[in-house]
Design an enzyme around this catalytic site. Sequence first.
Site, short mmCIF file in Angstrom:
data_model
loop_
_atom_site.label_atom_id
_atom_site.label_comp_id
_atom_site.label_asym_id
_atom_site.label_seq_id
_atom_site.Cartn_x
_atom_site.Cartn_y
_atom_site.Cartn_z
N ARG A 230 63.41 7.94 24.37
CA ARG A 230 63.56 9.04 23.41
C ARG A 230 62.79 10.27 23.89
O ARG A 230 63.25 11.40 23.76
CB ARG A 230 63.04 8.61 22.05
CG ARG A 230 63.89 7.51 21.45
CD ARG A 230 63.39 7.10 20.08
NE ARG A 230 64.17 5.95 19.66
CZ ARG A 230 63.68 4.79 19.28
NH1 ARG A 230 62.37 4.62 19.23
NH2 ARG A 230 64.46 3.80 18.94
N ASP B 98 75.69 7.94 12.26
CA ASP B 98 75.67 6.48 12.21
C ASP B 98 76.58 6.06 11.06
O ASP B 98 76.76 6.80 10.10
CB ASP B 98 74.24 5.94 11.98
CG ASP B 98 74.07 4.51 12.44
OD1 ASP B 98 73.45 4.29 13.50
OD2 ASP B 98 74.56 3.60 11.74
N SER B 99 77.13 4.85 11.17
CA SER B 99 78.02 4.38 10.10
C SER B 99 77.24 3.69 8.98
O SER B 99 77.82 3.36 7.95
CB SER B 99 79.06 3.42 10.68
OG SER B 99 78.41 2.36 11.35
N ASP C 33 74.10 5.75 22.08
CA ASP C 33 73.31 4.52 22.10
C ASP C 33 73.97 3.49 21.19
O ASP C 33 73.43 3.12 20.15
CB ASP C 33 71.87 4.82 21.64
CG ASP C 33 70.98 3.59 21.72
OD1 ASP C 33 71.30 2.67 22.49
OD2 ASP C 33 69.95 3.56 21.01
N CYS D 204 73.29 -1.66 25.91
CA CYS D 204 72.29 -2.72 25.72
C CYS D 204 72.95 -4.09 25.86
O CYS D 204 72.35 -5.10 25.51
CB CYS D 204 71.59 -2.58 24.37
SG CYS D 204 72.70 -2.74 22.98
#
Length: 394
Positions: free
Chosen positions: A212, A250-251, A298, A338
């Site tokens: 970050r 974001d959901s 991400d 990831c």
Amino acid sequence: MATITLNPGKERPVQQRHPWIFSGAIARVQGYVGRGDAVEVCAASGEWLARGTWSSGSQIRARLFSWDADEPIDEALLRRRLARAIAAREWLGYTGDDIACRLVFAESDGLPGLIVDRYGAYLVVQLLTQGMAARADMVAGLLAELARPRGIYERSDAEVREKEGLPPGEGLLWGEAPPEQIRARQPGGLAMLADLRAGQKTGAYLDQAHNRLRVASYCAGREVLDCFCYSGGFAIAAARAGAAHVLAADSSAPALEMLRANLAANEQAGVEPVEADVFKLLRQYRHEGRQFDVVILDPPKFAHAQAQLERATRGYKDINLIAMQLLRPGGVLATFSCSGLVSADLFQKVVFGAALDARRDVQIVERLTQAPDHPVLLSFPEGEYLKGLVCRVA
Ligand code: SAH
């Protein structure tokens, strides 16, 4: 104690201290072995190789703890390994009462099946194998002694437990239950709130803490789009570094609630949360002709099994392609994966494919990986799962 004898030719990885025995490598098991019990591992020749714990239901049938015939898997071994893992985090500079960090990273710390994250005075533990689940009380007692927390809470990943034939594991293991939200400090001084009981993972994505700050260093004066922002780690770091504006998508509504709380905790403005499916949002922005200077991708793990690999690579290519199309010339794409099953090499190829289709010249300016409190043991390269590319898109 039961003894596993390997098929001929299967001893080499064990001799090289790889900590997994797959079911296909096993010729026979002599003696009774229960879930999570200690087992001896021998080569086809009969030579003693290692000692581990048994997982009756998993493809990974044993996890190895010791290559020393005189070292039993007992409380003393767990104490030594835990103390070493905790000391390593201090050595890395994760100190102070309010620090958030991963104290124990499973195989990488010689403790297969065990993850321990620290959030200030509380520990969150994941017991992910039959061997660790069987030793839950011992582990909790040792952690209480060595890390001196106020409470230890279990948040074992249900999906991994299922593969081990274990029931979901969640609840207080020791001491006081953590409050609903914990404020803990991440490297670089960001105050991050985490919900240890209901948040994703153990409450936060600690593996991205250093990244970050790296990505934020490209954001001063820039318009930033943080995709899959969760509780806002990248977005808040970018705003703090002087970004002109940050959109954070974001959901998950609870994740965005946490983002708002994190903005308040850091007395930070300049981040606009957007509740949306990123796949749709990126297309909508492209359709509207919107442009950004920095796009951060991400996403969650797309590949959970080998069979999902092709679909996962398509997903990565899709978002990376559109992200490149949204970037102004000279813009920065910070893109992550990831999924352990997607190698660094494959990930770079996928981003390359996206660049070809987007018809942009793309340079890698930085390669990023998981934070130092998620170390990679050389004998267990599978421990390296997070890959990031910071790219300049011409
Ligand atoms: N960048 C975050 C971690 C991201 S984890 C950090 O630094 O802390 C992945 C996030 O993607 C989760 O918050 C999850 O809610 C979100 N997510 C999953 N699928 C999504 C989708 N299709 N659209 C938007 N967000 C999604």
